[in-house]
Design a protein around this motif. Structure first.
Motif, mmCIF file in Angstrom:
data_model
loop_
_atom_site.group_PDB
_atom_site.id
_atom_site.type_symbol
_atom_site.label_atom_id
_atom_site.label_comp_id
_atom_site.label_asym_id
_atom_site.label_seq_id
_atom_site.Cartn_x
_atom_site.Cartn_y
_atom_site.Cartn_z
ATOM 1 N N CYS A 33 0.847 -1.211 0.000
ATOM 2 C CA CYS A 33 0.000 0.000 0.000
ATOM 3 C C CYS A 33 0.874 1.249 0.000
ATOM 4 O O CYS A 33 0.622 2.202 -0.745
ATOM 5 N N TYR A 34 1.921 1.248 0.826
ATOM 6 C CA TYR A 34 2.792 2.439 0.905
ATOM 7 C C TYR A 34 3.623 2.594 -0.366
ATOM 8 O O TYR A 34 3.801 3.699 -0.875
ATOM 9 N N VAL A 35 4.141 1.467 -0.889
ATOM 10 C CA VAL A 35 4.976 1.531 -2.102
ATOM 11 C C VAL A 35 4.157 2.071 -3.273
ATOM 12 O O VAL A 35 4.600 2.962 -4.008
ATOM 13 N N LEU A 36 2.941 1.547 -3.455
ATOM 14 C CA LEU A 36 2.120 2.007 -4.583
ATOM 15 C C LEU A 36 1.640 3.447 -4.368
ATOM 16 O O LEU A 36 1.526 4.216 -5.325
ATOM 17 N N ALA A 37 1.386 3.827 -3.116
ATOM 18 C CA ALA A 37 0.962 5.214 -2.861
ATOM 19 C C ALA A 37 2.076 6.184 -3.241
ATOM 20 O O ALA A 37 1.823 7.313 -3.661
ATOM 21 N N LYS A 38 3.327 5.718 -3.108
ATOM 22 C CA LYS A 38 4.469 6.578 -3.466
ATOM 23 C C LYS A 38 4.489 6.848 -4.973
ATOM 24 O O LYS A 38 4.645 7.988 -5.408
ATOM 25 N N SER A 39 4.295 5.805 -5.789
ATOM 26 C CA SER A 39 4.434 5.986 -7.242
ATOM 27 C C SER A 39 3.121 6.391 -7.913
ATOM 28 O O SER A 39 3.119 6.928 -9.014
ATOM 29 N N LEU A 43 -9.733 4.666 -8.528
ATOM 30 C CA LEU A 43 -8.584 4.313 -9.381
ATOM 31 C C LEU A 43 -7.437 3.771 -8.537
ATOM 32 O O LEU A 43 -6.737 2.840 -8.952
ATOM 33 N N PHE A 44 -7.244 4.343 -7.367
ATOM 34 C CA PHE A 44 -6.167 3.834 -6.508
ATOM 35 C C PHE A 44 -6.518 2.417 -6.015
ATOM 36 O O PHE A 44 -5.656 1.537 -5.973
#
Ligand SMILES: O=c1[nH]c(=O)c2[nH]c(=O)[nH]c2[nH]1
Length: 316
Positions: free
Chosen positions: A70-76, A85-86
């Motif tokens: 969740c954190y990695v994808l929120a970064k990019s 969409l998220f």
């Protein structure tokens, strides 16, 4: 004692991480924006059966790794500000990354931060919590055959607390030996709106999924449903919560071709005029009422789902 001659089986399962808290700050302009989210990710698939039945963790993606994702994808991600969409980015990531994942179920709650107004001007980077209302989305992406994906997607407004001081009546209801409620020509109306709407999304190939979702103006739909809810609440000469609810939901289905079903759950939070006749004959009932007692419990609860009739299209 259990009876070992009775056969049981794992009927269904979903597992994952709940209550992942995340704040994304958008500093792409001098006017900062924030997305304060609570995320739940649940995975499902036949390969997970043995983790329950045979204590095998071979297929188990650790829920801790789901939280990290969740954190990695929120970064990019470029779409954290569009919950739907998220959620799709997250759900697709799990289905695309782990071949044995059959379904990813992502729920995102967005908490409110309203921009502060300082000396009459919107502040660039300071916010305040203007209530407990949240925006939510619930997405289930399922692996289909031939690289296809099916998506069940629902979004919601939860906890929008509203009150009006006139323009609401409740009359002509059943009167029998159980009835004590007087007819009301003019009453307080207050509710805490829970509304949700289901998107009608065709099953698509993996490559076309992002493009299909990108056509849907999710943020505009959310803003519009919230506006319609408030405007209808404020302007309707309400004969009942039921009648006002129906108008709210019908209008959003008529407005948006992407929506087939809109549901509301509206508690009727009662405010009863206090009988002050004991004090020097003070008049405070019916047309004299201006002092009320809010009733914490019980409340009415009016719920309904309004659906598009087959073969009818929307305005937009
Ligand atoms: O709008 C209302 N609907 C009801 O069904 C109801 N029942 C009730 O007691 N008050 C109200 N108000």
């Amino acid at each position: 004692m259990s009876n070992p001659s009775v056969n049981v089986y794992l009927d269904k399962q979903e597992y994952g991480k709940d209550r992942v808290r995340l704040l994304k700050v958008h500093r792409d302009s001098k006017v900062h924006r924030v997305d304060d989210l609570t995320i739940r990710v649940l995975l499902s698939g036949a390969s997970f059966t043995t983790s329950y039945t045979e204590a095998s963790n071979k297929a188990v993606v650790a829920t801790d790794s789901m939280k990290n994702t969740c954190y990695v994808l929120a970064k990019s991600s470029k779409v954290v500000d569009t919950l739907e969409l998220f959620a799709a980015e997250l759900g697709n990531h799990f289905v695309n990354t782990y071949a044995w994942v059959e379904g990813a179920h992502v729920t995102i709650i967005r908490h409110r931060w309203a921009r502060m107004i300082i000396d009459g001007k919107p502040h660039t980077h300071s916010f305040w919590r203007d209530g407990d209302e949240t925006r939510q989305t619930d997405l289930l992406v399922k692996r289909g055959s031939n690289g296809r994906r099916s998506i069940e997607l629902k979004s919601a407004i939860a906890g929008l607390l509203v009150l009006k001081t006139t323009g609401s009546s409740f009359e002509d209801f059943v009167r029998d030996e159980y009835t004590t409620l007087p007819e009301a020509k003019d009453r307080i109306l207050s509710t805490c709106v829970d509304a949700n709407w289901e998107f009608n999304i065709p099953s698509v190939s993996t490559e076309n999924l992002a493009a299909t979702l990108a056509q849907i103006p999710f943020n505009n739909i959310y803003d519009s449903i919230r506006d319609v809810t408030c405007k209808t609440f404020a302007e309707d000469e309400s004969a009942s919560v039921q009648a006002t609810l129906y108008k709210m939901a019908a209008q959003s289905i008529q407005n948006w071709k992407w929506l087939d079903r809109v549901s509301y759950a509206l508690p009727n939070r009662h405010f009863f005029a206090v009988d002050l006749s004991y004090f020097r004959g003070t008049k405070n009932l019916a047309e004299h009422a201006d002092v009320y007692q809010p009733l914490a419990d019980p409340s009415g609860l009016i719920t309904a789902t309004i659906a598009r009739a087959p073969g009818t299209s929307a305005r937009l």
